[in-house]
Scaffold this active site. Structure first.
Site, PDB file in Angstrom:
ATOM      1  N   LYS A  13       0.833  -1.213   0.000  1.00 29.10           N
ATOM      2  CA  LYS A  13       0.000   0.000   0.000  1.00 29.10           C
ATOM      3  C   LYS A  13       0.865   1.260   0.000  1.00 29.10           C
ATOM      4  CE  LYS A  13      -1.943  -1.084   3.895  1.00 29.10           C
ATOM      5  NZ  LYS A  13      -1.125  -2.295   4.179  1.00 29.10           N
ATOM      6  N   ARG A  88      -8.816   0.851  10.141  1.00 32.33           N
ATOM      7  CA  ARG A  88      -8.346  -0.512  10.375  1.00 32.33           C
ATOM      8  C   ARG A  88      -9.322  -1.344  11.187  1.00 32.33           C
ATOM      9  NH1 ARG A  88      -2.373   0.513   9.453  1.00 32.33           N
ATOM     10  NH2 ARG A  88      -1.272  -1.372  10.005  1.00 32.33           N
ATOM     11  N   ARG A 127      12.001  -5.628   4.077  1.00 30.04           N
ATOM     12  CA  ARG A 127      11.841  -4.182   3.818  1.00 30.04           C
ATOM     13  C   ARG A 127      12.953  -3.373   4.496  1.00 30.04           C
ATOM     14  NH1 ARG A 127       6.101  -1.469   5.087  1.00 30.04           N
ATOM     15  NH2 ARG A 127       6.425  -2.350   7.161  1.00 30.04           N
ATOM     16  N   ARG A 160      12.415  -1.565  10.201  1.00 28.82           N
ATOM     17  CA  ARG A 160      11.481  -1.181  11.257  1.00 28.82           C
ATOM     18  C   ARG A 160      11.522  -2.218  12.370  1.00 28.82           C
ATOM     19  NH1 ARG A 160       5.790   0.336   8.433  1.00 28.82           N
ATOM     20  NH2 ARG A 160       5.057  -0.925  10.183  1.00 28.82           N
ATOM     21  N   ARG A 171       0.914  -8.949  13.547  1.00 33.26           N
ATOM     22  CA  ARG A 171       0.220  -7.890  12.796  1.00 33.26           C
ATOM     23  C   ARG A 171      -0.740  -8.497  11.773  1.00 33.26           C
ATOM     24  NH1 ARG A 171       5.368  -5.091  10.731  1.00 33.26           N
ATOM     25  NH2 ARG A 171       3.982  -3.832   9.451  1.00 33.26           N
TER      26      ARG A 171
HETATM   27  P1  ADP Z   1       2.470  -1.816   3.197  1.00 38.33           P
HETATM   28  O1  ADP Z   1       2.475  -0.312   3.157  1.00 38.33           O
HETATM   29  O2  ADP Z   1       1.224  -2.395   2.580  1.00 38.33           O
HETATM   30  O3  ADP Z   1       2.719  -2.392   4.568  1.00 38.33           O
HETATM   31  P2  ADP Z   1       4.920  -1.553   1.601  1.00 38.33           P
HETATM   32  O4  ADP Z   1       4.426  -0.738   0.452  1.00 38.33           O
HETATM   33  O5  ADP Z   1       5.774  -0.863   2.600  1.00 38.33           O
HETATM   34  O6  ADP Z   1       3.684  -2.333   2.302  1.00 38.33           O
HETATM   35  O7  ADP Z   1       5.721  -2.802   0.976  1.00 38.33           O
HETATM   36  C1  ADP Z   1       6.374  -3.754   1.820  1.00 38.33           C
HETATM   37  C2  ADP Z   1       7.688  -4.169   1.173  1.00 38.33           C
HETATM   38  O8  ADP Z   1       7.435  -4.846  -0.060  1.00 38.33           O
HETATM   39  C3  ADP Z   1       8.637  -3.011   0.819  1.00 38.33           C
HETATM   40  O9  ADP Z   1       9.958  -3.435   1.071  1.00 38.33           O
HETATM   41  C4  ADP Z   1       8.409  -2.784  -0.669  1.00 38.33           C
HETATM   42  O10 ADP Z   1       9.597  -2.304  -1.287  1.00 38.33           O
HETATM   43  C5  ADP Z   1       8.060  -4.194  -1.161  1.00 38.33           C
HETATM   44  N1  ADP Z   1       7.048  -4.200  -2.233  1.00 38.33           N
HETATM   45  C6  ADP Z   1       5.958  -3.412  -2.356  1.00 38.33           C
HETATM   46  N2  ADP Z   1       5.236  -3.742  -3.444  1.00 38.33           N
HETATM   47  C7  ADP Z   1       5.877  -4.788  -4.036  1.00 38.33           C
HETATM   48  C8  ADP Z   1       5.630  -5.591  -5.196  1.00 38.33           C
HETATM   49  N3  ADP Z   1       4.550  -5.395  -5.969  1.00 38.33           N
HETATM   50  N4  ADP Z   1       6.509  -6.570  -5.502  1.00 38.33           N
HETATM   51  C9  ADP Z   1       7.592  -6.781  -4.703  1.00 38.33           C
HETATM   52  N5  ADP Z   1       7.892  -6.078  -3.593  1.00 38.33           N
HETATM   53  C10 ADP Z   1       7.038  -5.081  -3.253  1.00 38.33           C
HETATM   54  P1  AMP Z   2       1.762   0.422   9.286  1.00 37.30           P
HETATM   55  O1  AMP Z   2       2.824   1.457   9.064  1.00 37.30           O
HETATM   56  O2  AMP Z   2       0.490   0.716   8.544  1.00 37.30           O
HETATM   57  O3  AMP Z   2       2.278  -0.973   9.061  1.00 37.30           O
HETATM   58  O4  AMP Z   2       1.377   0.521  10.833  1.00 37.30           O
HETATM   59  C1  AMP Z   2       2.322   0.262  11.841  1.00 37.30           C
HETATM   60  C2  AMP Z   2       1.640   0.192  13.197  1.00 37.30           C
HETATM   61  O5  AMP Z   2       1.044   1.465  13.512  1.00 37.30           O
HETATM   62  C3  AMP Z   2       0.500  -0.812  13.317  1.00 37.30           C
HETATM   63  O6  AMP Z   2       0.947  -2.121  13.594  1.00 37.30           O
HETATM   64  C4  AMP Z   2      -0.306  -0.202  14.464  1.00 37.30           C
HETATM   65  O7  AMP Z   2       0.314  -0.459  15.712  1.00 37.30           O
HETATM   66  C5  AMP Z   2      -0.184   1.281  14.203  1.00 37.30           C
HETATM   67  N1  AMP Z   2      -1.272   1.793  13.323  1.00 37.30           N
HETATM   68  C6  AMP Z   2      -1.147   2.308  12.073  1.00 37.30           C
HETATM   69  N2  AMP Z   2      -2.336   2.679  11.589  1.00 37.30           N
HETATM   70  C7  AMP Z   2      -3.254   2.369  12.555  1.00 37.30           C
HETATM   71  C8  AMP Z   2      -4.664   2.487  12.656  1.00 37.30           C
HETATM   72  N3  AMP Z   2      -5.406   2.991  11.659  1.00 37.30           N
HETATM   73  N4  AMP Z   2      -5.251   2.067  13.812  1.00 37.30           N
HETATM   74  C9  AMP Z   2      -4.534   1.585  14.833  1.00 37.30           C
HETATM   75  N5  AMP Z   2      -3.204   1.411  14.801  1.00 37.30           N
HETATM   76  C10 AMP Z   2      -2.558   1.813  13.667  1.00 37.30           C
END
Ligand code: ADP
Ligand code: AMP
Length: 220
Positions: A13, A88, A127, A160, A171
């Protein structure tokens, strides 16, 4: 024009939101990013949120709902918002409906990113993020030119604290227990667009872009 990116952690996302928000001139609101900024800044909200984030749990609704309401209110009348990682759970979705109604906005579309659990775990545990500019990499799928160094600004990359296997599994469990209910909630309102997110970044972007184009046209 306001849209939500919905899907499990690791679905991609944030990666799509980063590019598409620039391309479509939308404000990217990532509650995860905003909470991490609050943790970094050492605010009272950050201190409270940290306890939950490091365990892989959702932070209390009130905290995130207030943060999002603040962003939407300050955004200005002609803004378009791309909400990433919010709502969420059902309580947050209802709070979002209320906030949008108060401001005279509507929710135009929800993009539901579908990936397998295996893909999500691989993406999150590989990541890497730039500590300075926030650029996003993956050690296998989108590696930086030089390991551990940001291509964009030359600063060190880091992982992270909640991207370790154990917290990632927690998660994903939380996602299935609390967030997945929203798929039905938005399907019933006919705003849900299902995206196969287990593909190449460019293919996913093209699909979302096509839907955004038609939503923008419908809003004119
Ligand atoms: P989210 O925001 O849904 O938690 P991220 O966009 O941060 O996920 O993506 C998680 C990891 O996967 C990152 O390291 C990113 O570079 C990688 N990634 C994202 N989209 C793709 C894809 N379509 N194919 C391969 N790797 C991806
Ligand atoms: P994310 O960056 O979206 O993976 O979120 C990282 C962490 O932030 C999650 O595991 C939650 O602990 C917190 N978080 C992010 N967005 C929300 C939300 N909308 N509601 C509650 N917790 C959140």
């Amino acid at each position: 024009m306001n849209v939500v990116f919905l899907g499990p952690p690791g679905a991609g996302k944030g990666t799509q939101a980063e590019t598409l928000s620039k391309k479509k001139n939308m404000k990217h609101v990532s509650t995860g990013d905003l909470l991490r900024e609050a943790v970094q800044a050492g605010t009272a909200t950050g201190a409270k949120a940290r306890e939950y984030m490091e365990k892989g749990l959702l932070v209390p609704d009130k905290l995130v709902v207030d943060i999002v309401a603040d962003c939407l209110t300050k955004g200005g009348n002609n803004s378009s918002f791309l909400l990433d990682g919010f709502p969420r759970n059902l309580a947050q979705a209802k709070a979002l409906d209320e906030t949008l109604k108060k401001l005279g906005y509507k929710l135009d579309g929800v993009f539901y990113f579908v990936v397998s659990e295996k893909t999500a775990v691989k993406r999150l545990t590989g990541r890497w993020l730039c500590s300075s500019c926030g650029a996003n990499y993956h050690e296998l799928y989108m590696p930086p030119k030089k390991a551990g160094i940001c291509d964009r600004c030359g600063k060190p990359l880091g992982q992270r604290p909640d991207d370790n296997v154990e917290t990632v599994k927690k998660r994903l469990k939380v996602y299935h227990e609390q967030t997945a209910d929203l798929i039905d909630y938005y399907k019933k309102r006919s705003v849900l667009n299902t995206i196969d997110a287990d593909r190449d970044v460019g293919d996913i972007r093209n699909d979302i872009c096509g839907v955004l184009d038609s939503l923008f046209k419908g809003n004119k």
